[in-house]
Enzyme design. Sequence first.
Site, PDB file in Angstrom:
ATOM      1  N   ASP A  87     -56.457 -35.338  -1.444  1.00 44.99           N
ATOM      2  CA  ASP A  87     -56.484 -36.182  -2.655  1.00 44.99           C
ATOM      3  C   ASP A  87     -56.988 -35.335  -3.831  1.00 44.99           C
ATOM      4  O   ASP A  87     -56.475 -35.439  -4.953  1.00 44.99           O
ATOM      5  CB  ASP A  87     -57.463 -37.358  -2.510  1.00 44.99           C
ATOM      6  N   ASN A 131     -60.779 -41.913   3.568  1.00 42.57           N
ATOM      7  CA  ASN A 131     -61.287 -40.675   4.181  1.00 42.57           C
ATOM      8  C   ASN A 131     -62.808 -40.708   4.241  1.00 42.57           C
ATOM      9  O   ASN A 131     -63.429 -40.253   5.186  1.00 42.57           O
ATOM     10  CB  ASN A 131     -60.891 -39.451   3.347  1.00 42.57           C
ATOM     11  N   HIS A 169     -50.505 -33.617   2.170  1.00 42.91           N
ATOM     12  CA  HIS A 169     -49.987 -34.992   2.215  1.00 42.91           C
ATOM     13  C   HIS A 169     -49.979 -35.625   0.818  1.00 42.91           C
ATOM     14  O   HIS A 169     -48.943 -36.074   0.325  1.00 42.91           O
ATOM     15  CB  HIS A 169     -50.864 -35.856   3.115  1.00 42.91           C
ATOM     16  N   ASP A 170     -51.181 -35.688   0.227  1.00 37.55           N
ATOM     17  CA  ASP A 170     -51.323 -36.445  -1.021  1.00 37.55           C
ATOM     18  C   ASP A 170     -50.669 -35.755  -2.224  1.00 37.55           C
ATOM     19  O   ASP A 170     -49.987 -36.413  -3.023  1.00 37.55           O
ATOM     20  CB  ASP A 170     -52.803 -36.734  -1.293  1.00 37.55           C
ATOM     21  N   ASP A 177     -58.659 -41.877  -2.282  1.00 35.92           N
ATOM     22  CA  ASP A 177     -59.866 -42.018  -1.436  1.00 35.92           C
ATOM     23  C   ASP A 177     -60.416 -40.607  -1.242  1.00 35.92           C
ATOM     24  O   ASP A 177     -60.496 -40.103  -0.137  1.00 35.92           O
ATOM     25  CB  ASP A 177     -59.538 -42.673  -0.085  1.00 35.92           C
ATOM     26  N   PHE A 183     -52.957 -42.069   9.119  1.00 33.48           N
ATOM     27  CA  PHE A 183     -54.306 -42.500   8.723  1.00 33.48           C
ATOM     28  C   PHE A 183     -54.329 -43.649   7.704  1.00 33.48           C
ATOM     29  O   PHE A 183     -55.031 -44.645   7.889  1.00 33.48           O
ATOM     30  CB  PHE A 183     -55.130 -41.317   8.176  1.00 33.48           C
ATOM     31  N   ASN A 184     -53.608 -43.517   6.587  1.00 36.65           N
ATOM     32  CA  ASN A 184     -53.738 -44.522   5.516  1.00 36.65           C
ATOM     33  C   ASN A 184     -53.246 -45.906   5.948  1.00 36.65           C
ATOM     34  O   ASN A 184     -53.857 -46.919   5.576  1.00 36.65           O
ATOM     35  CB  ASN A 184     -52.991 -44.075   4.253  1.00 36.65           C
ATOM     36  N   THR A 234     -52.791 -42.551  -2.741  1.00 40.69           N
ATOM     37  CA  THR A 234     -52.957 -41.501  -1.744  1.00 40.69           C
ATOM     38  C   THR A 234     -54.085 -41.821  -0.756  1.00 40.69           C
ATOM     39  O   THR A 234     -54.602 -40.934  -0.084  1.00 40.69           O
ATOM     40  CB  THR A 234     -53.187 -40.124  -2.416  1.00 40.69           C
TER      41      THR A 234
HETATM   42  C1  BDR Z   1     -53.658 -39.092   4.752  1.00 40.39           C
HETATM   43  O1  BDR Z   1     -54.917 -39.346   5.365  1.00 40.39           O
HETATM   44  C2  BDR Z   1     -55.922 -38.623   4.718  1.00 40.39           C
HETATM   45  O2  BDR Z   1     -56.677 -37.919   5.649  1.00 40.39           O
HETATM   46  C3  BDR Z   1     -55.260 -37.728   3.692  1.00 40.39           C
HETATM   47  O3  BDR Z   1     -56.035 -37.653   2.517  1.00 40.39           O
HETATM   48  C4  BDR Z   1     -53.940 -38.388   3.447  1.00 40.39           C
HETATM   49  O4  BDR Z   1     -54.021 -39.354   2.413  1.00 40.39           O
HETATM   50  C5  BDR Z   1     -52.789 -38.316   5.719  1.00 40.39           C
HETATM   51  O5  BDR Z   1     -52.562 -39.065   6.868  1.00 40.39           O
HETATM   52 CA    CA Z   2     -55.977 -39.495   0.951  1.00 38.71          CA
END
Ligand code: BDR
Ligand code: CA
Length: 311
Positions: free
Chosen positions: A15, A39, A241-242, A10, A168-169, A126
Amino acid sequence: MKKKLILDVDTGIDDAIGILLAVKSEELDLIGITTGCGNVSLEAATTNTCKVLDLINAPSSIPVVKGSAAPLKRQPHFEHKVHGTDGIGGALLDVISEREITPGDAASFIIEKIMESPGEVSVVCTGPLTNLAKSIQQQPAIVDHVKEVIYMGGAINGIGNVTPVAEFNTFADPEAASVVLEAGIPNLTQVGLDVTKHALLTEKHIETITEPALHDFLKQSTATYRKAFYEQNGIWACAMHDPLAIGVFIDSTLVKKTACSVAVETSSRFCDGMTVWDRQGKWGLPANVQVCMEVEAERFLSLLVDVLNRS
Ligand code: BDR
Ligand code: CA
C-alpha cells in the site's frame, strides 16, 4: 484533465508503495486517502500513511481520513508476518509525523466527494473493502455517480494467499467485498492475485530508484517481504499487489479484463473470502465485475519506477 482519485488503504508495505505511485503520478488528482484496518490496525495504517506522505513531502492539502477499525461483522485479521510489526517492514520506525488527520470518517468522506462531483471521482481500494461497503450502505446512490471503482482483491482462479482459496483483502472482510460486488457498480474492476502475482519487484528494480530516501525506503521496507517470497517461491522479489491496482487506474491497457459474474463466499468452513466466478452462467446473473486476467508486468514495473523517479 487529471483523474480524480480517492485511495482507500490499510497501509502495509505494498500500500505504501501504491501511495507513493499515486502521489507522484502526474495523471492523477489524489483528492484524499482513506484508511482502514487490514494488514495492520486502523491506527497503524493511518500512521504509516502519514509517514509515507512525509517521505516525499506530499502536499498537506491531501486529506487523510480515518475509517473503520474493524471489518463489518468480523474480528480484524492482521498480516504482521508479511508486513512486520509496524506494517512497513520497520522502514520508518524513527519518523514521527506531524501531519494532521482530517476530521470525519472515511465512509462519509467517500460519499461527500462522489456526490459533490458526480461522474468524476474514482475510488481505488487496496485493503479490505470495509470503508467502501459502509459508504454504499449509507448512501446507495453513490453507485450511480462514482466514475470507476478498482479494488485489489480476490483470486479468480481460486488460488489464495491466506487460505488455499482466499486472497487476504477478501478474506479479511468478505461481507464488505460482497456488498461491493452486489451493489451494481457499473464500472468495477478486480485486480486480483491472478495478475498481481506476476508484478514482481526485484532488487534490480529497486537499484534503479534514484532518490536516496525513496531507494532506501523501498529496499528496507521490502526486505523481509522479499525474503519470505524467496523462501516460498525461490525468487528474491515481492508482489506489487496494491501498486498494480493504481497502475491499472493510470493505464488500463496494462491488463486484459474479462466481464465476469463473481460472488464472495461468506459462510463456509473452508472457503470464506473466496471469489467465486460463475464461468458457466449457472446463476443466470449478468457480469458484475471486470476481472483482470493478464498483465504486462514488466511494462507496469517500468511505469512504477519511472513515476517514482519523477522529481
Ligand atoms: C493484499 O493483502 C495485503 O497483504 C496487501 O497489502 C494487498 O493489499 C494482497 O493479498
Ligand atoms: Ca493492502
